[in-house]
Design a protein around this motif. Structure first.
Motif, mmCIF file in Angstrom:
data_model
loop_
_atom_site.group_PDB
_atom_site.id
_atom_site.type_symbol
_atom_site.label_atom_id
_atom_site.label_comp_id
_atom_site.label_asym_id
_atom_site.label_seq_id
_atom_site.Cartn_x
_atom_site.Cartn_y
_atom_site.Cartn_z
ATOM 1 N N ASN A 176 57.821 -75.086 -47.544
ATOM 2 C CA ASN A 176 56.673 -75.269 -46.658
ATOM 3 C C ASN A 176 56.225 -76.721 -46.544
ATOM 4 O OD1 ASN A 176 56.197 -72.547 -45.851
ATOM 5 N ND2 ASN A 176 55.407 -72.122 -47.898
ATOM 6 N N GLU A 177 56.923 -77.644 -47.215
ATOM 7 C CA GLU A 177 56.556 -79.059 -47.155
ATOM 8 C C GLU A 177 57.428 -79.829 -46.164
ATOM 9 O OE1 GLU A 177 54.844 -80.628 -51.215
ATOM 10 O OE2 GLU A 177 56.611 -79.407 -51.648
ATOM 11 N N ARG A 178 57.969 -79.148 -45.208
ATOM 12 C CA ARG A 178 58.792 -79.762 -44.170
ATOM 13 C C ARG A 178 58.868 -78.794 -42.994
ATOM 14 N NH1 ARG A 178 63.926 -80.558 -47.415
ATOM 15 N NH2 ARG A 178 62.553 -80.141 -49.167
ATOM 16 N N GLY A 179 59.318 -79.267 -41.852
ATOM 17 C CA GLY A 179 59.619 -78.369 -40.752
ATOM 18 C C GLY A 179 58.639 -78.397 -39.599
ATOM 19 N N ALA A 180 58.309 -77.217 -39.091
ATOM 20 C CA ALA A 180 57.506 -77.123 -37.873
ATOM 21 C C ALA A 180 56.488 -75.992 -37.936
ATOM 22 C CB ALA A 180 58.426 -76.920 -36.670
ATOM 23 N N SER A 181 56.185 -75.509 -39.136
ATOM 24 C CA SER A 181 55.214 -74.427 -39.262
ATOM 25 C C SER A 181 53.793 -74.952 -39.107
ATOM 26 C CB SER A 181 55.350 -73.754 -40.629
ATOM 27 O OG SER A 181 54.905 -74.638 -41.652
ATOM 28 N N ARG A 182 52.855 -74.047 -38.828
ATOM 29 C CA ARG A 182 51.452 -74.424 -38.762
ATOM 30 C C ARG A 182 50.989 -75.015 -40.098
ATOM 31 N NH1 ARG A 182 48.015 -72.470 -35.195
ATOM 32 N NH2 ARG A 182 49.315 -70.613 -34.882
ATOM 33 N N LYS A 183 51.420 -74.403 -41.186
ATOM 34 C CA LYS A 183 51.023 -74.890 -42.510
ATOM 35 C C LYS A 183 51.489 -76.321 -42.737
ATOM 36 C CE LYS A 183 51.673 -74.091 -47.479
ATOM 37 N NZ LYS A 183 50.290 -74.463 -47.822
ATOM 38 N N TYR A 184 52.773 -76.588 -42.454
ATOM 39 C CA TYR A 184 53.288 -77.939 -42.673
ATOM 40 C C TYR A 184 52.617 -78.953 -41.754
ATOM 41 C CZ TYR A 184 56.046 -82.111 -42.213
ATOM 42 O OH TYR A 184 56.405 -83.427 -42.130
ATOM 43 N N ILE A 185 52.568 -78.655 -40.452
ATOM 44 C CA ILE A 185 52.042 -79.624 -39.487
ATOM 45 C C ILE A 185 50.594 -79.976 -39.796
ATOM 46 C CG2 ILE A 185 51.347 -79.894 -37.067
ATOM 47 C CD1 ILE A 185 53.971 -78.440 -36.335
ATOM 48 N N THR A 186 49.791 -78.969 -40.097
ATOM 49 C CA THR A 186 48.372 -79.218 -40.377
ATOM 50 C C THR A 186 48.194 -80.137 -41.576
ATOM 51 O OG1 THR A 186 47.789 -77.058 -39.457
ATOM 52 C CG2 THR A 186 46.167 -78.112 -40.891
ATOM 53 N N GLN A 187 48.911 -79.852 -42.657
ATOM 54 C CA GLN A 187 48.788 -80.680 -43.853
ATOM 55 C C GLN A 187 49.413 -82.049 -43.655
ATOM 56 O OE1 GLN A 187 47.070 -79.855 -46.826
ATOM 57 N NE2 GLN A 187 47.300 -82.092 -46.934
ATOM 58 N N ALA A 188 50.547 -82.093 -42.959
ATOM 59 C CA ALA A 188 51.245 -83.366 -42.766
ATOM 60 C C ALA A 188 50.384 -84.359 -41.993
ATOM 61 C CB ALA A 188 52.569 -83.143 -42.041
ATOM 62 N N VAL A 189 49.684 -83.885 -40.964
ATOM 63 C CA VAL A 189 48.843 -84.792 -40.184
ATOM 64 C C VAL A 189 47.649 -85.268 -40.991
ATOM 65 C CG1 VAL A 189 47.352 -84.950 -38.150
ATOM 66 C CG2 VAL A 189 49.642 -83.966 -37.947
ATOM 67 N N THR A 240 54.504 -73.708 -33.480
ATOM 68 C CA THR A 240 54.555 -75.160 -33.620
ATOM 69 C C THR A 240 53.611 -75.842 -32.634
ATOM 70 O OG1 THR A 240 56.855 -75.108 -34.367
ATOM 71 C CG2 THR A 240 56.048 -77.182 -33.437
ATOM 72 N N TRP A 241 53.713 -75.453 -31.367
ATOM 73 C CA TRP A 241 52.947 -76.161 -30.349
ATOM 74 C C TRP A 241 51.480 -75.754 -30.317
ATOM 75 C CZ3 TRP A 241 54.351 -80.605 -28.732
ATOM 76 C CH2 TRP A 241 55.696 -80.952 -28.860
ATOM 77 N N ASP A 242 51.162 -74.560 -30.773
ATOM 78 C CA ASP A 242 49.751 -74.194 -30.901
ATOM 79 C C ASP A 242 49.111 -75.023 -32.016
ATOM 80 O OD1 ASP A 242 47.452 -72.549 -30.184
ATOM 81 O OD2 ASP A 242 47.707 -71.629 -32.155
ATOM 82 N N ALA A 243 49.836 -75.232 -33.108
ATOM 83 C CA ALA A 243 49.311 -76.066 -34.191
ATOM 84 C C ALA A 243 49.090 -77.501 -33.712
ATOM 85 C CB ALA A 243 50.275 -76.048 -35.377
ATOM 86 N N LEU A 244 50.044 -78.035 -32.952
ATOM 87 C CA LEU A 244 49.905 -79.400 -32.430
ATOM 88 C C LEU A 244 48.772 -79.478 -31.409
ATOM 89 C CD1 LEU A 244 53.720 -80.132 -32.111
ATOM 90 C CD2 LEU A 244 52.135 -81.325 -33.636
ATOM 91 N N ASN A 245 48.655 -78.459 -30.576
ATOM 92 C CA ASN A 245 47.591 -78.424 -29.583
ATOM 93 C C ASN A 245 46.215 -78.392 -30.256
ATOM 94 O OD1 ASN A 245 46.543 -78.011 -26.815
ATOM 95 N ND2 ASN A 245 45.985 -76.005 -27.615
ATOM 96 N N GLN A 246 46.090 -77.661 -31.366
ATOM 97 C CA GLN A 246 44.814 -77.591 -32.075
ATOM 98 C C GLN A 246 44.415 -78.952 -32.650
ATOM 99 O OE1 GLN A 246 44.690 -74.389 -34.927
ATOM 100 N NE2 GLN A 246 45.253 -72.855 -33.398
ATOM 101 N N LEU A 247 45.398 -79.785 -32.992
ATOM 102 C CA LEU A 247 45.088 -81.124 -33.489
ATOM 103 C C LEU A 247 44.439 -81.974 -32.391
ATOM 104 C CD1 LEU A 247 48.348 -81.710 -35.540
ATOM 105 C CD2 LEU A 247 46.041 -81.447 -36.485
ATOM 106 N N ILE A 248 44.819 -81.730 -31.145
ATOM 107 C CA ILE A 248 44.149 -82.409 -30.031
ATOM 108 C C ILE A 248 42.720 -81.895 -29.910
ATOM 109 C CG2 ILE A 248 44.122 -82.744 -27.534
ATOM 110 C CD1 ILE A 248 47.111 -82.804 -27.533
ATOM 111 N N ASP A 249 42.535 -80.586 -30.035
ATOM 112 C CA ASP A 249 41.180 -80.022 -30.004
ATOM 113 C C ASP A 249 40.278 -80.684 -31.039
ATOM 114 O OD1 ASP A 249 41.732 -78.225 -27.979
ATOM 115 O OD2 ASP A 249 42.252 -76.594 -29.355
ATOM 116 N N GLN A 250 40.843 -80.982 -32.202
ATOM 117 C CA GLN A 250 40.071 -81.562 -33.315
ATOM 118 C C GLN A 250 39.898 -83.072 -33.189
ATOM 119 O OE1 GLN A 250 42.466 -80.301 -36.621
ATOM 120 N NE2 GLN A 250 42.133 -78.111 -36.199
ATOM 121 N N GLY A 251 40.537 -83.702 -32.199
ATOM 122 C CA GLY A 251 40.422 -85.141 -32.009
ATOM 123 C C GLY A 251 41.251 -85.959 -32.981
ATOM 124 N N LYS A 252 42.112 -85.308 -33.743
ATOM 125 C CA LYS A 252 42.936 -86.036 -34.712
ATOM 126 C C LYS A 252 44.185 -86.623 -34.075
ATOM 127 C CE LYS A 252 41.256 -83.121 -38.466
ATOM 128 N NZ LYS A 252 41.568 -82.052 -39.437
#
Length: 357
Positions: free
Chosen positions: A116-129, A164-176
């Motif tokens: 879970n410390e690599r890849g394209a999952s919601r868990k990884y992307i959220t923590q990685a950013v 993957t893309w919902d997780a990335l889209n949510q980062l835009i919602d959060q302004g990050k």
């Protein structure tokens, strides 16, 4: 193509967006802590180069969370720079970074990573950013890339693309994160990414605005990101980007130094990244060395360096938004920045295209 000028540098829009990026970008792959992470530029020299980059209007800075053997130190160096220079310096920069790979803690040499410390999952992307923001000492990332596709042996995506893309889209919602991009994608993979984002995004303003693939005069088919034995069609890929209004950000534009004139057929330099990092087999071929001599003659005729010619050729493609070139010395930065003043005629590009096809 519409451009804007700032401090003598030209700026282009990134794809179908309102984001302007300097035509010359600064690649920070080999920046970090040379004492232990394999990088070539440390904090002292790096801060001088970054200061000068801002003076020259080179404000598109590109890094990744895992640069330098997964150390995270390229991002850490940038974070310390932003902290030392203040908000004005940070606000000038279009900061790009990438997530997909695992990253060690500072000064940690070895580490066992979970799936879970690599890849394209919601868990990884959220923590990685979150980790990127902490290392970069900033509250937002202008341009976030998903670094490379996660493909299983059967050719399917390891993580459902909508996740993957919902997780990335949510980062835009959060302004990050402000804008989204990908790297090392074929046209087919990029289309799948585009469609997945469109399915989860609230409106058409959420789009993939850039793709970063390898592209230079000596390896033109590589821009398609297809691997042998698949046929690679350079123009088909460029046409797809044009149609979709996705900006191209070429990396390895100088063929790991071969397109600087440092390595010549009759005077091969036995130092530098090209030799020391085992790129020689790929780049130091008879064909490439003969091409370098012919391209040097064109550069001399144009009154520019070979590196400037190589970058100007990439910028002659309207789909190119910015050319990411790595530097280890101030002289490299100054030389690269001068490429925006090299004007290639249709005859020049036709000659180069014929030579390097």
């Amino acid at each position: 193509m519409e451009t804007k000028d700032f401090r003598g540098m030209k700026y282009r829009r990134m794809g179908q967006s309102g984001l302007w990026v300097s035509e010359i970008g600064l690649g920070l792959w080999k920046w970090g802590d040379p004492t232990y992470d394999g990088s070539r530029v440390g904090e002292h020299a790096g801060f001088q180069i970054l200061d000068r980059a801002q003076e020259l209007g080179v404000t598109h800075w590109d890094t990744a969370n895992s640069y330098n053997m997964g150390s995270g130190n390229s991002e850490r160096l940038l974070g310390r720079y932003f902290k030392s220079r203040g908000s004005r310096a940070r606000d000038l920069v279009v900061l790009a970074t990438k997530v997909r790979n695992p990253v060690r803690d500072e000064h940690e040499i070895e580490r066992e990573f979970s799936p879970n410390e690599r890849g394209a999952s919601r868990k990884y992307i959220t923590q990685a950013v979150e980790d990127c923001l902490r290392r970069l000492q900033t509250d937002r990332i202008e341009l976030l890339y998903h670094h490379a596709p996660d493909i299983l042996p059967d050719g399917s995506w390891e993580t459902p693309l909508e996740e993957t893309w919902d997780a990335l889209n949510q980062l835009i919602d959060q302004g990050k994160v402000l804008y989204l991009a990908v790297s090392n994608r074929t046209a087919e993979q990029l289309k799948a990414d585009v469609d997945a984002l469109a399915a989860v995004a609230p409106n058409a303003s959420r789009r993939i605005i850039g793709v970063q693939n390898a592209y230079n005069m000596l390896q033109r088919p590589k821009v398609s990101a297809k691997s042998s034995p698949e046929p690679a069609d350079e123009q088909e890929f460029l046409d797809y980007l044009t149609k979709q209004q996705i900006g191209l950000i070429p990396y390895i534009p100088l063929a790991v130094g071969l397109l600087t004139g440092r390595y010549r057929k009759d005077q091969l330099d036995d130092s530098g990244r090209l030799v020391e990092e085992d790129w020689a087999k790929e780049f130091l071929t008879k064909r490439n060395l003969e091409l370098v001599e012919k391209l040097l003659a064109i550069a001399e005729r144009k009154g520019c360096t070979l590196a400037q010619l190589a970058i100007a050729w990439l910028l002659a493609h309207d789909v190119t938004a910015s050319v990411i070139a790595g530097v280890t010395r101030l002289a490299h930065l100054e030389d690269n920045a001068g490429a925006v003043n090299v004007k290639l005629t249709a005859e020049d590009t036709a000659e180069i295209d014929q030579l390097t096809a």
